[in-house]
Scaffold this active site. Structure first.
Site, PDB file in Angstrom:
ATOM      1  N   ASP A 161      32.746  38.057  39.022  1.00  0.00           N
ATOM      2  CA  ASP A 161      33.211  37.298  37.864  1.00  0.00           C
ATOM      3  C   ASP A 161      32.063  37.025  36.904  1.00  0.00           C
ATOM      4  OD1 ASP A 161      35.198  35.763  36.402  1.00  0.00           O
ATOM      5  OD2 ASP A 161      34.150  33.972  37.089  1.00  0.00           O
ATOM      6  N   CYS A 164      31.077  34.783  42.236  1.00  0.00           N
ATOM      7  CA  CYS A 164      31.680  33.975  41.173  1.00  0.00           C
ATOM      8  C   CYS A 164      30.738  32.837  40.794  1.00  0.00           C
ATOM      9  CB  CYS A 164      33.020  33.404  41.626  1.00  0.00           C
ATOM     10  SG  CYS A 164      34.295  34.651  41.932  1.00  0.00           S
ATOM     11  N   GLU A 194      25.727  38.777  29.832  1.00  0.00           N
ATOM     12  CA  GLU A 194      27.084  38.457  29.390  1.00  0.00           C
ATOM     13  C   GLU A 194      27.101  38.219  27.884  1.00  0.00           C
ATOM     14  OE1 GLU A 194      28.735  35.251  31.672  1.00  0.00           O
ATOM     15  OE2 GLU A 194      28.642  36.336  33.558  1.00  0.00           O
ATOM     16  N   ASP A 218      22.375  27.882  53.731  1.00  0.00           N
ATOM     17  CA  ASP A 218      22.013  26.919  52.692  1.00  0.00           C
ATOM     18  C   ASP A 218      20.915  26.027  53.272  1.00  0.00           C
ATOM     19  OD1 ASP A 218      21.852  24.664  50.962  1.00  0.00           O
ATOM     20  OD2 ASP A 218      23.892  25.058  50.257  1.00  0.00           O
ATOM     21  N   GLY A 234      35.834  31.897  36.337  1.00  0.00           N
ATOM     22  CA  GLY A 234      35.796  30.931  37.420  1.00  0.00           C
ATOM     23  C   GLY A 234      36.302  29.558  37.042  1.00  0.00           C
ATOM     24  N   HIS A 257      34.091  36.201  33.652  1.00  0.00           N
ATOM     25  CA  HIS A 257      33.597  34.827  33.869  1.00  0.00           C
ATOM     26  C   HIS A 257      34.750  33.828  33.754  1.00  0.00           C
ATOM     27  CE1 HIS A 257      29.622  32.399  33.741  1.00  0.00           C
ATOM     28  NE2 HIS A 257      30.559  31.716  34.373  1.00  0.00           N
TER      29      HIS A 257
END
Length: 528
Positions: free
Chosen positions: A255, A229, A260, A170, A280, A278
């Site tokens: 997920d 996810c 979608e 990151d 999560g 989806h």
């Protein structure tokens, strides 16, 4: 009374929050884009989840819209750039579903490691295939995190508790924060080479789209397992399927999908792939939390000006909003004053420097700077407010500098704005009288004490006898009533400033007459 539209399903408790705070609310879910465009002009706020698409076309007809509140973390369904250009605040609720999403990622990792969905389906089908489902332990395995923000850091904490070794990629992760989390800060190449499991927790941006592409997936450690996810589009799904079929990647748990709802995918036919729709954020606790949070945030903004979790504007807490209000008024008025004085003939505006001294230096200056810029560029551009002023300034090549001075000042608080064009430099400074009322105290280095008024007349002149008399007579002859009259000069016989508040706008013809008076250098009508 502010009016809010809820266009996606939210908890009834969120609706009650709006109504209890005196906000009118309509609930109209499942609207088509055309139907939503037809009514959006009535509303000050729009509360959504993931179904409603806030497009440029919608924003273009949302004449009264001030805030869009997304109950959830992702704002992929909001055109944030267009919202900013229109001066609409976009808020999300980044903390409302963090634990839920992190827990789902951990659950997906377990399911993938132990082949739980396939084993469950096999057992329910009457089979007892104990030898078929050979799993792997998580203990001592290397977990590679791509993204270590709110959700990623919770996954890291849970993984460390499972005795996994965690690598985190990151760009915004500091060494200190990595040490606190008990993770090793690593680059993407290290994660690809070393991780037994890779889980993604980063937003979908141009830089992160397909961060696990065919090329990067092919460089992963053989036997790796992938969990996503976060957002569809972070992983090349076709390449992932091919590499699973080849045996290079042991499996995947997803997920989220690029398209979608995901009705078909090359991954669906693969046995060692776990897929969920989806889910999560799909826990009772998370759904309630994000709905309540977005209702509170939107209510605070519409009623008090507090800004929380905004994507496109500096935050102002509900506690700070009342304290900042007089400073916001001062900054916006100072900016408008300087902006109206900066005429086209004086060249293009190139740089703005804002200085804070005294009590102002100890405040959250980001919203103050936004208010200053909004006032400054409003005379030059249409549709400017605190949300889009910074963007508009950048788009027009205006450099903005902010300085906080920790030094004594003759005023309890002082804010100064200096504008530079390619032909001149001018500064204006102000303070708060009695801690509440904005007041000008300095123009171009000349001391002038004057409250802001709805209409004002600014005149620069040579400091010689006769000017004040001729100026007063001229206004009287044209029926312009003087409310207050303020004078300042650099030195006897030098440059002087006259700042007059009047009861009505000064017509251009009267301004032209004033400019023609002996000793007058400049005359500008101002409105606030």
């Amino acid at each position: 009374m502010p009016k809010v539209l809820i266009s996606d399903k939210l908890s009834p408790a969120a609706v009650e929050i709006f109504r209890s705070r005196g906000i009118e609310v309509d609930i109209k879910t499942g609207l088509s884009p055309a139907d939503l465009r037809a009514i959006i002009g009535e509303y000050d706020g729009l509360a959504i989840r993931s179904a409603t698409k806030v497009t440029k076309e919608l924003l273009d007809v949302a004449a009264n819209l001030k805030v869009v509140g997304r109950a959830g973390i992702g704002v992929d369904n909001v055109d944030v750039r267009s919202a900013t250009a229109r001066g609409v605040v976009v808020m999300n609720t980044p903390l409302g579903n963090t634990i839920t999403t992190a827990e789902h990622a951990i659950a997906m990792m377990f399911a993938l490691a132990r082949q739980l969905p396939e084993a469950s389906a096999s057992t329910k089908a009457g089979k007892w295939e104990k030898n078929r489902f050979m799993g792997v332990e998580l203990t001592a395995k290397v977990l590679g995190l791509i993204g270590c923000g709110n959700i990623g850091s919770i996954v890291a904490d849970r993984a460390v508790g499972l005795k996994m070794r965690v690598l985190a990629y990151d760009p915004y992760l500091s060494e200190k924060r990595a040490l606190e989390l008990g993770v090793e800060k690593a680059d993407l190449d290290a994660i690809l080479a070393r991780a037994d499991f890779i889980t993604l927790h980063t937003p979908l941006t141009e830089s992160t789209r397909n961060i696990l592409s065919r090329e990067t997936l092919s460089r992963t450690k053989k036997g790796v397992r992938i969990i996503n996810c976060a957002r569809g589009g972070l992983v090349d799904e076709e390449a992932l399927a091919d590499l699973i079929k080849s045996g290079h990647i042991a499996g995947a748990a997803l997920d989220v999908f690029e398209v979608e709802p995901a009705k078909e995918s090359p991954l669906f036919a693969l046995e060692n792939v776990v897929c969920t729709p989806h889910l999560g954020a799909s826990t009772a606790e998370a759904q309630e939390n994000v709905a309540l949070q977005v209702a509170e945030q939107m209510s605070d903004f519409l009623l008090t000006g507090a800004v929380t979790n905004a994507i496109n504007m500096a935050s102002v807490s509900a506690e700070d909003a009342p304290r900042l209000k007089p400073y916001l008024d001062l900054c916006k008025s100072l900016g408008a004053f300087a902006g109206q004085l900066t005429q086209a003939r004086e060249g293009m505006l190139r740089k703005v420097t804002i200085e804070y001294e005294g009590q102002a230096a100890h405040l959250n200056t980001k919203p103050l700077t936004a208010a200053m810029l909004a006032g400054l560029v409003s005379p030059m551009m249409e549709g400017v407010n605190m949300v889009n002023a910074g963007v508009m300034a950048r788009e027009h090549g205006i450099e903005v500098a902010e300085t906080v001075h920790d030094r004594p000042t003759e005023y309890l608080t002082l804010v100064r704005v200096t504008v530079e064009t390619d032909k001149m430099t001018r500064s204006v400074a102000g303070t708060l009288f009695a801690g509440q009322r904005p007041r000008i105290v300095e123009i171009k280095g000349i001391k002038v004490e004057a409250d802001f008024a709805r209409y004002m007349l600014y005149v620069t002149n040579q400091d010689k006898p006769g000017f004040i008399g001729r100026f007063g007579v001229t206004l009287a002859e044209h029926g312009i009533n003087i409310a207050t009259f303020h004078l300042g000069r650099a030195a006897q016989g030098g440059d002087a400033i006259c700042l007059v508040s009047v009861d009505e706008p000064v017509p251009e013809a009267v301004l032209a007459t004033v400019r023609g008076l002996p000793l007058v250098v400049q005359a500008t009508g101002l409105a606030f």
